[in-house]
Design an enzyme around this catalytic site. Structure first.
Site, short mmCIF file in Angstrom:
data_model
loop_
_atom_site.label_atom_id
_atom_site.label_comp_id
_atom_site.label_asym_id
_atom_site.label_seq_id
_atom_site.Cartn_x
_atom_site.Cartn_y
_atom_site.Cartn_z
N GLY A 1 0.84 -1.19 0.00
CA GLY A 1 0.00 0.00 0.00
C GLY A 1 0.87 1.24 0.00
O GLY A 1 1.67 1.44 0.89
N SER A 2 0.78 2.09 -1.00
CA SER A 2 1.76 3.15 -1.14
C SER A 2 1.30 4.20 -2.14
O SER A 2 0.12 4.31 -2.46
CB SER A 2 3.10 2.55 -1.56
OG SER A 2 2.89 1.59 -2.58
#
Length: 211
Positions: free
Chosen positions: A179-180
């Site tokens: 997640g980024s």
């Protein structure tokens, strides 16, 4: 389904824990199975068909395009202190996380900076979070920056590029887990071709065009 090499150790760990859970209690194994399947899906690395029209800037990440703002590129890249359009793609834990080159050209500079782990959808993540900044010089057009940014649960940024090497538009160059966000700082003299809120596809979605 093609899997990125970064995923094999994690998939092995998740699968081993899941197998142990099945041996201990059938219900526990079934309970953990969706998590194992998610881990496999997270590291999927599908092939993409990149547009070959000259002058295009392609999206480097799957995800949601956040509002476009004018911002100064990371100081460590030496691109000056003038603001330029910044396109930010937020990747949630269900998106493909393999990153791809937005242009063909060469790597002018690379710089890793440790930092915090704010939610990557927040604007302050671009300034304060851990990041890998990349300055690219296209075959035609001005320099642009691509910045891999860690998120709330992301704890590893992988960048396979080296300073001075040539890159090809659409080719893989790294991955972020889990997640980024990826920022693209466009050079002056580009036409933005996308609207905030769209779902992007790395290596395929056209972000902008050199004029």
């Amino acid at each position: 389904m093609k899997i990125h090499r970064e995923g094999y150790p994690f998939i092995a760990i998740f699968a081993a824990i899941n197998l142990l859970a099945f041996l201990l209690a059938l219900w526990l194994g079934w309970l953990l199975l969706p998590i194992t399947i998610w881990c496999i899906a997270f590291f999927r690395d599908p092939d993409r068909k990149t547009p070959d029209e000259p002058g295009l800037i392609i999206c480097p990440a799957d995800g949601k395009l956040l509002p476009v703002v004018d911002a100064v590129p990371p100081a460590e890249l030496g691109m000056g202190d003038s603001s330029r359009p910044r396109l930010s793609i937020f990747m949630n834990v269900f998106n493909v996380h393999v990153n791809r080159n937005p242009v063909s050209g060469s790597v002018v500079a690379l710089s890793y900076r440790p930092g915090k782990f704010f939610n990557a959808s927040f604007d302050k993540a671009s300034l304060h979070n851990e990041r890998m900044s990349i300055r690219l010089r296209p075959d035609a057009g001005g320099d642009l920056a691509v910045v891999q940014i860690a998120g709330l649960v992301a704890r590893r940024i992988v960048c396979d590029l080296a300073q001075g090497e040539g890159v090809r538009r659409g080719n893989r160059f790294g991955i972020i887990r889990f997640g980024s966000r990826v920022d693209v700082y466009l050079p002056p003299g580009t036409e933005i071709l996308v609207k905030p809120g769209i779902t992007t596809c790395a290596g395929e979605t056209v972000l902008a065009r050199f004029l």
